[in-house]
Design a protein around this motif. Structure first.
Motif, PDB file in Angstrom:
ATOM      1  N   SER A   1       0.802  -1.225   0.000  1.00 17.01           N
ATOM      2  CA  SER A   1       0.000   0.000   0.000  1.00 17.01           C
ATOM      3  C   SER A   1       0.836   1.278   0.000  1.00 17.01           C
ATOM      4  O   SER A   1       0.291   2.377   0.006  1.00 17.01           O
ATOM      5  N   ASN A   2       2.132   1.175   0.004  1.00 16.61           N
ATOM      6  CA  ASN A   2       3.012   2.346   0.028  1.00 16.61           C
ATOM      7  C   ASN A   2       3.853   2.420  -1.237  1.00 16.61           C
ATOM      8  O   ASN A   2       4.383   1.401  -1.697  1.00 16.61           O
ATOM      9  N   TYR A   3       3.985   3.629  -1.748  1.00 20.96           N
ATOM     10  CA  TYR A   3       4.683   3.841  -3.013  1.00 20.96           C
ATOM     11  C   TYR A   3       5.583   5.059  -2.914  1.00 20.96           C
ATOM     12  O   TYR A   3       5.316   5.990  -2.158  1.00 20.96           O
ATOM     13  N   LEU A   4       6.625   5.052  -3.702  1.00 30.68           N
ATOM     14  CA  LEU A   4       7.599   6.132  -3.765  1.00 30.68           C
ATOM     15  C   LEU A   4       7.534   6.739  -5.155  1.00 30.68           C
ATOM     16  O   LEU A   4       7.322   6.031  -6.133  1.00 30.68           O
ATOM     17  N   PHE A   5       7.695   8.060  -5.241  1.00 36.06           N
ATOM     18  CA  PHE A   5       7.808   8.690  -6.561  1.00 36.06           C
ATOM     19  C   PHE A   5       8.951   9.681  -6.530  1.00 36.06           C
ATOM     20  O   PHE A   5       9.283  10.262  -5.492  1.00 36.06           O
ATOM     21  N   VAL A   6       9.586   9.830  -7.677  1.00 38.29           N
ATOM     22  CA  VAL A   6      10.709  10.747  -7.826  1.00 38.29           C
ATOM     23  C   VAL A   6      10.423  11.605  -9.052  1.00 38.29           C
ATOM     24  O   VAL A   6      10.138  11.080 -10.131  1.00 38.29           O
ATOM     25  N   ASP A   7      10.509  12.928  -8.880  1.00 36.11           N
ATOM     26  CA  ASP A   7      10.255  13.800 -10.036  1.00 36.11           C
ATOM     27  C   ASP A   7      11.549  14.030 -10.804  1.00 36.11           C
ATOM     28  O   ASP A   7      12.611  13.532 -10.435  1.00 36.11           O
ATOM     29  N   ALA A   8      11.468  14.768 -11.878  1.00 32.59           N
ATOM     30  CA  ALA A   8      12.630  14.983 -12.753  1.00 32.59           C
ATOM     31  C   ALA A   8      13.755  15.732 -12.056  1.00 32.59           C
ATOM     32  O   ALA A   8      14.920  15.572 -12.407  1.00 32.59           O
ATOM     33  N   GLY A   9      13.435  16.529 -11.060  1.00 31.43           N
ATOM     34  CA  GLY A   9      14.449  17.280 -10.328  1.00 31.43           C
ATOM     35  C   GLY A   9      15.097  16.495  -9.211  1.00 31.43           C
ATOM     36  O   GLY A   9      15.972  16.988  -8.514  1.00 31.43           O
ATOM     37  N   GLY A  10      14.644  15.261  -8.998  1.00 33.02           N
ATOM     38  CA  GLY A  10      15.219  14.426  -7.949  1.00 33.02           C
ATOM     39  C   GLY A  10      14.496  14.505  -6.628  1.00 33.02           C
ATOM     40  O   GLY A  10      14.875  13.828  -5.671  1.00 33.02           O
ATOM     41  N   PHE A  11      13.448  15.341  -6.530  1.00 28.66           N
ATOM     42  CA  PHE A  11      12.678  15.406  -5.291  1.00 28.66           C
ATOM     43  C   PHE A  11      11.875  14.129  -5.134  1.00 28.66           C
ATOM     44  O   PHE A  11      11.325  13.605  -6.100  1.00 28.66           O
ATOM     45  N   LYS A  12      11.808  13.640  -3.903  1.00 26.95           N
ATOM     46  CA  LYS A  12      11.132  12.378  -3.648  1.00 26.95           C
ATOM     47  C   LYS A  12       9.867  12.606  -2.843  1.00 26.95           C
ATOM     48  O   LYS A  12       9.746  13.570  -2.108  1.00 26.95           O
ATOM     49  N   GLY A  13       8.970  11.675  -3.013  1.00 31.99           N
ATOM     50  CA  GLY A  13       7.739  11.699  -2.244  1.00 31.99           C
ATOM     51  C   GLY A  13       7.227  10.294  -2.037  1.00 31.99           C
ATOM     52  O   GLY A  13       7.675   9.354  -2.700  1.00 31.99           O
ATOM     53  N   THR A  14       6.320  10.150  -1.115  1.00 31.36           N
ATOM     54  CA  THR A  14       5.690   8.863  -0.870  1.00 31.36           C
ATOM     55  C   THR A  14       4.186   9.068  -0.772  1.00 31.36           C
ATOM     56  O   THR A  14       3.719  10.152  -0.423  1.00 31.36           O
ATOM     57  N   PHE A  15       3.468   8.033  -1.104  1.00 34.03           N
ATOM     58  CA  PHE A  15       2.033   8.048  -0.876  1.00 34.03           C
ATOM     59  C   PHE A  15       1.586   6.643  -0.539  1.00 34.03           C
ATOM     60  O   PHE A  15       2.252   5.659  -0.859  1.00 34.03           O
ATOM     61  N   SER A  16       0.487   6.568   0.156  1.00 33.50           N
ATOM     62  CA  SER A  16      -0.101   5.276   0.466  1.00 33.50           C
ATOM     63  C   SER A  16      -1.576   5.319   0.112  1.00 33.50           C
ATOM     64  O   SER A  16      -2.204   6.380   0.114  1.00 33.50           O
ATOM     65  N   ILE A  17      -2.105   4.158  -0.212  1.00 37.90           N
ATOM     66  CA  ILE A  17      -3.504   4.052  -0.616  1.00 37.90           C
ATOM     67  C   ILE A  17      -4.179   2.974   0.219  1.00 37.90           C
ATOM     68  O   ILE A  17      -3.521   2.091   0.779  1.00 37.90           O
ATOM     69  N   ASP A  18      -5.501   3.056   0.293  1.00 37.02           N
ATOM     70  CA  ASP A  18      -6.262   2.002   0.955  1.00 37.02           C
ATOM     71  C   ASP A  18      -6.749   0.998  -0.095  1.00 37.02           C
ATOM     72  O   ASP A  18      -6.416   1.119  -1.279  1.00 37.02           O
ATOM     73  N   GLN A  19      -7.542   0.037   0.319  1.00 39.56           N
ATOM     74  CA  GLN A  19      -7.993  -1.008  -0.610  1.00 39.56           C
ATOM     75  C   GLN A  19      -8.934  -0.479  -1.681  1.00 39.56           C
ATOM     76  O   GLN A  19      -9.135  -1.132  -2.708  1.00 39.56           O
ATOM     77  N   ASN A  20      -9.502   0.718  -1.479  1.00 36.13           N
ATOM     78  CA  ASN A  20     -10.385   1.329  -2.480  1.00 36.13           C
ATOM     79  C   ASN A  20      -9.648   2.338  -3.359  1.00 36.13           C
ATOM     80  O   ASN A  20     -10.275   3.128  -4.056  1.00 36.13           O
TER      81      ASN A  20
END
Length: 116
Positions: free
Chosen positions: A78-97
């Protein structure tokens, strides 16, 4: 005579508007095809879900200004990482819906900012 001129001007204006909107619609469609569909596809690939669920998550990420050129990586179920073109990172999590439960980008909790 004035009525005929007004009618001709109205018709010319309608033709102008039609061509203008047609060009604008082409620009919008091109942007959807070249920018947003690949973004949705990257989200779908990392979530391993249906196209509709991926669009739901992608629209939510876009709402919070997650860059559309971001690359996504799976951390766990349920947890994911994303990286933008500038190298900044972020995370997000989702529920079953496929609702976003948390979204942290560049060390800022964007969901908590939205609540205030």
């Amino acid at each position: 005579m004035i009525d005929n001129i007004a009618l001709v001007l109205a018709i010319l204006y309608l033709i102008y508007r039609f061509k203008t909107y047609k060009e604008l619609n082409n620009v919008i469609e091109e942007r959807i095809e070249n920018v947003y569909k690949p973004f949705h596809k990257r989200v779908q690939n990392v979530l391993e879900c249906s196209e509709e669920d991926a669009e739901k998550v992608a629209f939510a990420l876009s709402k919070y200004f997650v860059p559309v050129e971001s690359e996504f990586y799976k951390v766990d179920d349920s947890n994911y990482l994303f990286v933008d073109a500038g190298g900044f990172k972020g995370t997000f999590s989702i529920d079953q819906n496929y609702n976003i439960v948390s979204l942290i980008y560049n060390d800022i909790d964007l969901l908590s900012l939205h609540k205030h």
